[in-house]
Write an enzyme that holds these catalytic residues in place. Structure first.
Site, PDB file in Angstrom:
ATOM      1  N   CYS A  13       1.211  -1.429   0.075  1.00 58.27           N
ATOM      2  CA  CYS A  13      -0.181  -0.137  -0.042  1.00 58.27           C
ATOM      3  C   CYS A  13       0.633   1.010   0.011  1.00 58.27           C
ATOM      4  O   CYS A  13       0.160   2.140  -0.767  1.00 58.27           O
ATOM      5  CB  CYS A  13      -1.007  -0.241   1.145  1.00 58.27           C
ATOM      6  SG  CYS A  13      -1.977  -1.359   1.456  1.00 58.27           S
ATOM      7  N   SER A  14       2.336   1.255   1.001  1.00 57.11           N
ATOM      8  CA  SER A  14       2.867   2.747   0.840  1.00 57.11           C
ATOM      9  C   SER A  14       3.708   2.673  -0.795  1.00 57.11           C
ATOM     10  O   SER A  14       3.833   3.662  -0.687  1.00 57.11           O
ATOM     11  CB  SER A  14       4.435   2.364   2.723  1.00 57.11           C
ATOM     12  OG  SER A  14       4.715   3.315   1.876  1.00 57.11           O
TER      13      SER A  14
END
Length: 165
Positions: free
Chosen positions: A60-61
C-alpha cells in the site's frame, strides 16, 4: 462482482462493480483534518483514485508513492488515495514519507466510497486494492480490481490510461 482474494482467502465485496463508461458515483470521505470531502471537490480535474487496504503495509505504501510520483506530470490531474485507515494514521504516514502534498482520504466513518465503488471487503471491513481513473466529468475511463489484495496493481497500464485522456 469482481473476484478478489486477500492472502488467498476469498472476499465478499459490498457494492456495485464499476465498469469503464460508467458515471462515477459520488462519495463522502474524511481528509486528514477530519473534514468531509466528496467527488465534487475535484470537479474539472482528471482523477486517479488509488484504493488500498492499509497505508501502513508495504504494498500500500509503495502503491501510494508510485502513483503520486508517476502522475505528477499529467496535466489537470489529482491523485486520491483512499483507505479505511484513520485520518491520523494517513497524516502521520504522509509526514513520515515526506509526501505532505499527497491526498489521503479515509472511508472509515461511513464506507461511502467503498460501497459506492464496490470495494468493501465484508470479512475485513477494509477496502479492496483497486484503481479508478475518472475524466474531468467523472466518467470512468479505467478500472482495475486487483484479484489478490496483497499484489500490486498494474501501475504502467493505469498511468497510460491517465495520459491518454
Amino acid at each position: 462482482m469482481a473476484d478478489v482474494t486477500f492472502k488467498g482467502n476469498p472476499m465478499t465485496l459490498r457494492g456495485e462493480e464499476l465498469k469503464v463508461g460508467d458515471q462515477a458515483p459520488d462519495f463522502t470521505v474524511l481528509d486528514t483534518s477530519l473534514e468531509p470531502v466528496s467527488l465534487s471537490n475535484y470537479d474539472g480535474k482528471k482523477k486517479l483514485i488509488s484504493v488500498i487496504p492499509s497505508i501502513d503495509t508495504g504494498v500500500c505504501s509503495t502503491q501510494t508513492k508510485t502513483f503520486n510520483e508517476k502522475a505528477v506530470d499529467v496535466d489537470d490531474t489529482v491523485v486520491l488515495t483512499i483507505s479505511n485507515d484513520l485520518p491520523f494514521a494517513q497524516k502521520r504516514w504522509s509526514a513520515d514519507e515526506g509526501l505532505q502534498n499527497a491526498i489521503t482520504l479515509s472511508d472509515h466513518k461511513d464506507l461511502s466510497f467503498g460501497e459506492n465503488y464496490g470495494v468493501v471487503m465484508e470479512e475485513l471491513r477494509l477496502l479492496a486494492r483497486s484503481v479508478f481513473i475518472l475524466d474531468e466529468n467523472n466518467k470512468v475511463t479505467y478500472v482495475e480490481y486487483v484479484p489478490e489484495g496483497t499484489d500490486h496493481p498494474n501501475y504502467d497500464k493505469a498511468i497510460e490510461a491517465l495520459q491518454s485522456m
